[in-house]
Design an enzyme around this catalytic site. Structure first.
Site, mmCIF file in Angstrom:
data_model
loop_
_atom_site.group_PDB
_atom_site.id
_atom_site.type_symbol
_atom_site.label_atom_id
_atom_site.label_comp_id
_atom_site.label_asym_id
_atom_site.label_seq_id
_atom_site.Cartn_x
_atom_site.Cartn_y
_atom_site.Cartn_z
ATOM 1 N N GLU A 48 0.833 -1.208 0.000
ATOM 2 C CA GLU A 48 0.000 0.000 0.000
ATOM 3 C C GLU A 48 0.866 1.256 0.000
ATOM 4 O O GLU A 48 0.575 2.236 -0.691
ATOM 5 C CB GLU A 48 -0.940 0.030 1.213
ATOM 6 C CG GLU A 48 -1.991 -1.076 1.231
ATOM 7 C CD GLU A 48 -3.157 -0.854 0.268
ATOM 8 O OE1 GLU A 48 -3.180 0.166 -0.456
ATOM 9 O OE2 GLU A 48 -4.043 -1.728 0.230
ATOM 10 N N ARG A 52 0.587 3.837 -3.163
ATOM 11 C CA ARG A 52 -0.059 5.114 -2.862
ATOM 12 C C ARG A 52 0.953 6.232 -2.594
ATOM 13 O O ARG A 52 0.828 7.336 -3.123
ATOM 14 C CB ARG A 52 -1.007 4.966 -1.674
ATOM 15 C CG ARG A 52 -2.060 3.926 -1.967
ATOM 16 C CD ARG A 52 -3.109 3.794 -0.892
ATOM 17 N NE ARG A 52 -3.884 2.577 -1.128
ATOM 18 C CZ ARG A 52 -4.757 2.428 -2.117
ATOM 19 N NH1 ARG A 52 -4.984 3.419 -2.966
ATOM 20 N NH2 ARG A 52 -5.412 1.286 -2.263
ATOM 21 N N ASP A 181 -4.759 -9.839 -8.187
ATOM 22 C CA ASP A 181 -5.046 -8.833 -9.226
ATOM 23 C C ASP A 181 -3.878 -8.040 -9.813
ATOM 24 O O ASP A 181 -3.514 -8.196 -10.981
ATOM 25 C CB ASP A 181 -6.149 -7.865 -8.752
ATOM 26 C CG ASP A 181 -5.928 -7.324 -7.338
ATOM 27 O OD1 ASP A 181 -4.826 -7.459 -6.803
ATOM 28 O OD2 ASP A 181 -6.884 -6.757 -6.768
ATOM 29 N N GLU A 315 -12.808 -0.370 -9.599
ATOM 30 C CA GLU A 315 -12.439 -1.308 -10.664
ATOM 31 C C GLU A 315 -13.424 -1.378 -11.824
ATOM 32 O O GLU A 315 -13.023 -1.451 -12.991
ATOM 33 C CB GLU A 315 -12.231 -2.718 -10.081
ATOM 34 C CG GLU A 315 -10.985 -2.854 -9.236
ATOM 35 C CD GLU A 315 -11.116 -2.247 -7.850
ATOM 36 O OE1 GLU A 315 -10.071 -2.058 -7.199
ATOM 37 O OE2 GLU A 315 -12.245 -1.945 -7.403
#
Length: 341
Positions: A48, A52, A181, A315
């Site tokens: 993360e 980010r 993913d 998404e």
């Protein structure tokens, strides 16, 4: 953690810049310059923080040319490097920014690291090496790739769990949704980002997508194309909202695909977009659930109470956006507007 790291400020900078909201961008820049401090005693998610913070800072740097963003990105990357100090070089899921001590999530299969987490570092780390001239970042992510290439894959599929101590797969779960993913997304984007020179990344992507199509992609009784999840030797006929990004990915990867199958992958992207739109359309609010099933008479709807929620996930809209860009079929804008309303 509980520290004041301003994740939203950093994550939103590039959007502000692209939208021409330069006053707000400058405000964010000022906050980062004065207040963004990574020497906090906080345990953070390596993945993360990479996508980010490092991703956000690098994007802001490339768009604006302001040095402060580059400086902060490099500072932070240095704080993440201790996470790679494992017997295999597969990083821990979490690292303490102050002590550099890493560990994995308690719930992840037998102390494993997660495919989507250690597989979603490549783009930012390659850019860090490019910007700093220091190969350490590039070497860390290429080491992960080399290790993955050497491993046997059940049915050609990548399991979601890999143990960083032993270098062995954990449970043989495979998903194009959560836990898997963005590993696939980054293979494709690594190839695009390299000006299509990184043919190794493209080959890994193509091989993975072929296995996914063979083992995970099915058509429901009602004719909806969906991507299931491989669990304990069988296919679960269930798709998560996160998996809906794959429609856009198939479209993005169509150009340059093997055996002249560009049309096939664009069509597949359109079919996934349609299925994901159905998951939205079949609800009262026209916003789709966290996960939806394709069992018997039940199609593209959430069955379990604990999956009937929507948490601002992008998404489905992301796939509409890619499909609109590649086809200019107005229905994708219409679908985006439905969800907005």
């Amino acid at each position: 953690g509980n520290s004041q790291l301003g994740a939203t400020i950093v994550d939103a900078l590039d959007t502000l810049y692209i939208m021409g909201l330069h006053d707000e961008f400058r405000e964010g820049q000022e906050w980062i310059d004065k207040n963004l401090d990574f020497s906090v005693n906080s345990e953070v998610s390596v993945f993360e923080v990479n996508i980010r913070f490092i991703g956000g800072l690098l994007a802001a740097y490339y768009l604006s040319g302001q040095e402060v963003f580059k400086i902060k990105a490099v500072q932070l990357a240095g704080k993440l490097l201790p996470a790679f100090n494992t017997p295999t070089g597969i990083p821990w899921a979490m690292v303490n920014l102050k002590s550099g001590v890493g560990r994995n999530w308690g719930w992840a299969s037998a102390g494993s690291s997660i495919l989507a987490e250690f597989g979603t570092l490549h783009m930012e780390f390659v850019h860090l090496s490019y910007l700093t001239g220091d190969p350490v970042y590039y070497n860390k992510v290429m080491h992960i790739r080399k290790l993955l290439q050497k491993m046997d894959r059940p049915n050609g599929l990548y399991p979601n769990y890999l143990n960083p101590r032993t270098g062995r797969w954990g449970q043989h779960h495979t998903s194009v949704g959560g836990l898997g993913d963005s590993f696939y997304e980054y293979l494709l984007k690594a190839w695009l980002m390299s000006d299509k020179m990184d043919t190794e990344a493209r080959k890994m992507y193509d091989d993975a997508i072929e296995a996914i199509e063979k083992h995970l992609i099915r058509k429901s009784n009602g004719g909806l194309t969906f991507i299931g999840e491989w669990k304990n030797g069988h296919l679960e006929r269930k798709m998560g909202h996160l998996t809906c990004f794959a429609g856009g990915m198939f479209a993005l990867g169509a150009d340059g695909s093997r055996d002249d199958k560009a049309g096939h992958y664009l069509q597949l992207g359109a079919e996934i977009a349609h299925t994901c739109h159905e998951s939205y359309d079949r609800t009262t609010l026209k916003l789709g659930p966290e996960a939806f099933k394709f069992d018997g008479g039940v199609e593209a709807v959430a069955v379990r109470q604990n999956e009937k929620y929507y948490i601002l996930r992008p998404e489905v809209i992301e796939t509409y956006w890619y499909m609109w860009r590649f086809t200019h079929d107005p229905k994708y804008r219409q679908w985006g507007w439905e969800a907005t309303q």
